[in-house]
Design a protein around this motif. Structure first.
Motif, PDB file in Angstrom:
ATOM      1  N   MET A  50       0.842  -1.207   0.000  1.00  0.00           N
ATOM      2  CA  MET A  50       0.000   0.000   0.000  1.00  0.00           C
ATOM      3  C   MET A  50       0.875   1.254   0.000  1.00  0.00           C
ATOM      4  N   ALA A  51       1.954   1.251   0.759  1.00  0.00           N
ATOM      5  CA  ALA A  51       2.833   2.419   0.831  1.00  0.00           C
ATOM      6  C   ALA A  51       3.479   2.693  -0.529  1.00  0.00           C
ATOM      7  N   ILE A  52       3.930   1.642  -1.212  1.00  0.00           N
ATOM      8  CA  ILE A  52       4.548   1.816  -2.530  1.00  0.00           C
ATOM      9  C   ILE A  52       3.507   2.296  -3.540  1.00  0.00           C
ATOM     10  N   ALA A  53       2.320   1.693  -3.511  1.00  0.00           N
ATOM     11  CA  ALA A  53       1.260   2.113  -4.434  1.00  0.00           C
ATOM     12  C   ALA A  53       0.920   3.588  -4.221  1.00  0.00           C
ATOM     13  N   ASN A  54       0.808   3.997  -2.983  1.00  0.00           N
ATOM     14  CA  ASN A  54       0.517   5.397  -2.680  1.00  0.00           C
ATOM     15  C   ASN A  54       1.648   6.304  -3.143  1.00  0.00           C
ATOM     16  N   ARG A  55       2.882   5.853  -2.988  1.00  0.00           N
ATOM     17  CA  ARG A  55       4.044   6.648  -3.404  1.00  0.00           C
ATOM     18  C   ARG A  55       4.083   6.806  -4.919  1.00  0.00           C
ATOM     19  N   LEU A  56       3.686   5.762  -5.644  1.00  0.00           N
ATOM     20  CA  LEU A  56       3.721   5.808  -7.102  1.00  0.00           C
ATOM     21  C   LEU A  56       2.538   6.584  -7.687  1.00  0.00           C
ATOM     22  N   GLY A  57       1.417   6.594  -7.002  1.00  0.00           N
ATOM     23  CA  GLY A  57       0.293   7.416  -7.448  1.00  0.00           C
ATOM     24  C   GLY A  57      -0.826   6.656  -8.127  1.00  0.00           C
ATOM     25  N   SER A  58      -1.613   7.410  -8.850  1.00  0.00           N
ATOM     26  CA  SER A  58      -2.849   6.931  -9.463  1.00  0.00           C
ATOM     27  C   SER A  58      -2.631   5.708 -10.361  1.00  0.00           C
ATOM     28  N   GLY A  59      -3.508   4.736 -10.213  1.00  0.00           N
ATOM     29  CA  GLY A  59      -3.487   3.555 -11.071  1.00  0.00           C
ATOM     30  C   GLY A  59      -2.650   2.393 -10.581  1.00  0.00           C
ATOM     31  N   TRP A  60      -1.763   2.631  -9.624  1.00  0.00           N
ATOM     32  CA  TRP A  60      -0.933   1.548  -9.088  1.00  0.00           C
ATOM     33  C   TRP A  60      -1.729   0.800  -8.033  1.00  0.00           C
ATOM     34  N   ARG A  61      -1.744  -0.550  -8.134  1.00  0.00           N
ATOM     35  CA  ARG A  61      -2.541  -1.395  -7.244  1.00  0.00           C
ATOM     36  C   ARG A  61      -1.663  -2.430  -6.549  1.00  0.00           C
ATOM     37  N   PRO A  62      -1.820  -2.559  -5.246  1.00  0.00           N
ATOM     38  CA  PRO A  62      -1.075  -3.585  -4.505  1.00  0.00           C
ATOM     39  C   PRO A  62      -1.557  -4.987  -4.876  1.00  0.00           C
ATOM     40  N   HIS A  63      -0.654  -5.920  -4.879  1.00  0.00           N
ATOM     41  CA  HIS A  63      -0.957  -7.338  -5.104  1.00  0.00           C
ATOM     42  C   HIS A  63      -0.175  -8.127  -4.055  1.00  0.00           C
ATOM     43  N   VAL A  64      -0.889  -8.800  -3.176  1.00  0.00           N
ATOM     44  CA  VAL A  64      -0.283  -9.573  -2.085  1.00  0.00           C
ATOM     45  C   VAL A  64      -0.636 -11.038  -2.292  1.00  0.00           C
ATOM     46  N   TRP A  65       0.344 -11.932  -2.153  1.00  0.00           N
ATOM     47  CA  TRP A  65       0.065 -13.346  -2.307  1.00  0.00           C
ATOM     48  C   TRP A  65       0.910 -14.165  -1.342  1.00  0.00           C
ATOM     49  N   GLU A  66       0.452 -15.399  -1.168  1.00  0.00           N
ATOM     50  CA  GLU A  66       1.116 -16.348  -0.281  1.00  0.00           C
ATOM     51  C   GLU A  66       1.770 -17.435  -1.121  1.00  0.00           C
ATOM     52  N   ASN A  67       3.022 -17.708  -0.806  1.00  0.00           N
ATOM     53  CA  ASN A  67       3.754 -18.809  -1.436  1.00  0.00           C
ATOM     54  C   ASN A  67       4.938 -19.105  -0.527  1.00  0.00           C
ATOM     55  N   LEU A  68       4.720 -19.961   0.459  1.00  0.00           N
ATOM     56  CA  LEU A  68       5.721 -20.244   1.490  1.00  0.00           C
ATOM     57  C   LEU A  68       6.166 -18.941   2.160  1.00  0.00           C
ATOM     58  N   GLY A  69       5.212 -18.105   2.484  1.00  0.00           N
ATOM     59  CA  GLY A  69       5.426 -16.794   3.065  1.00  0.00           C
ATOM     60  C   GLY A  69       4.588 -15.781   2.301  1.00  0.00           C
ATOM     61  N   TRP A  70       4.495 -14.571   2.842  1.00  0.00           N
ATOM     62  CA  TRP A  70       3.709 -13.519   2.197  1.00  0.00           C
ATOM     63  C   TRP A  70       4.606 -12.634   1.351  1.00  0.00           C
ATOM     64  N   HIS A  71       4.174 -12.378   0.122  1.00  0.00           N
ATOM     65  CA  HIS A  71       4.925 -11.601  -0.851  1.00  0.00           C
ATOM     66  C   HIS A  71       4.029 -10.505  -1.411  1.00  0.00           C
TER      67      HIS A  71
END
Length: 148
Positions: A50-71
């Protein structure tokens, strides 16, 4: 801002299958994962995305996934930004001119905006090279024969 949570499954949150993360105390992990992923790690990944998406601005969306840990990564169109292991931000864009070959431009910087700017600069350089190639083979307009 919305964000995506999945484990490679487009409908992970709605399916209720073994790849849907379950909260059990401090553990927030999919039963099929077996890595006993932590809720705190999920929260950290979500907050960073969320912090990176907010820093980059409009249109950037966070994507979080699990694969032997959270990425996590942040996406906009064909571009992604992620935090690399060395603490730098890697921005990349993937594209194709045909159905066979995929091209990727990737740049790393200490700031996510600088990484995206570097990708844009390199992409612009390549577009300029394609334009020069196009101009070099363009045909001159045919001369019109004047009949009088």
């Amino acid at each position: 801002m919305s964000y995506v949570i999945d484990a490679g499954n487009a409908d992970a949150v709605s399916l209720g299958d073994r790849w849907t993360p379950k909260l059990n105390g401090e553990i927030f992990c999919s039963p099929a994962c077996g890595s006993r992923c932590k809720k705190a790690d999920f929260n950290r990944a979500t907050d960073q995305a969320m912090a990176i998406a907010n820093r980059l601005g409009s249109g950037w969306r966070p994507h979080v996934w699990e694969n032997l840990g959270w990425h996590f990564e942040v996406k906009k169109g064909a571009a992604t930004v992620c935090l690399a292991r060395d603490g730098r931000y890697e921005a990349q864009i993937r594209f194709t001119f045909d159905d066979v070959h995929e091209s990727c431009i990737s740049e790393s910087r200490s700031d996510p905006r600088e990484a995206v700017e570097a990708v844009v600069c390199e992409l612009s350089r390549r577009v300029a090279a394609l334009k020069r190639a196009l101009i070099s083979v363009s045909l001159a307009p045919a001369e019109i024969e004047h009949v009088g």
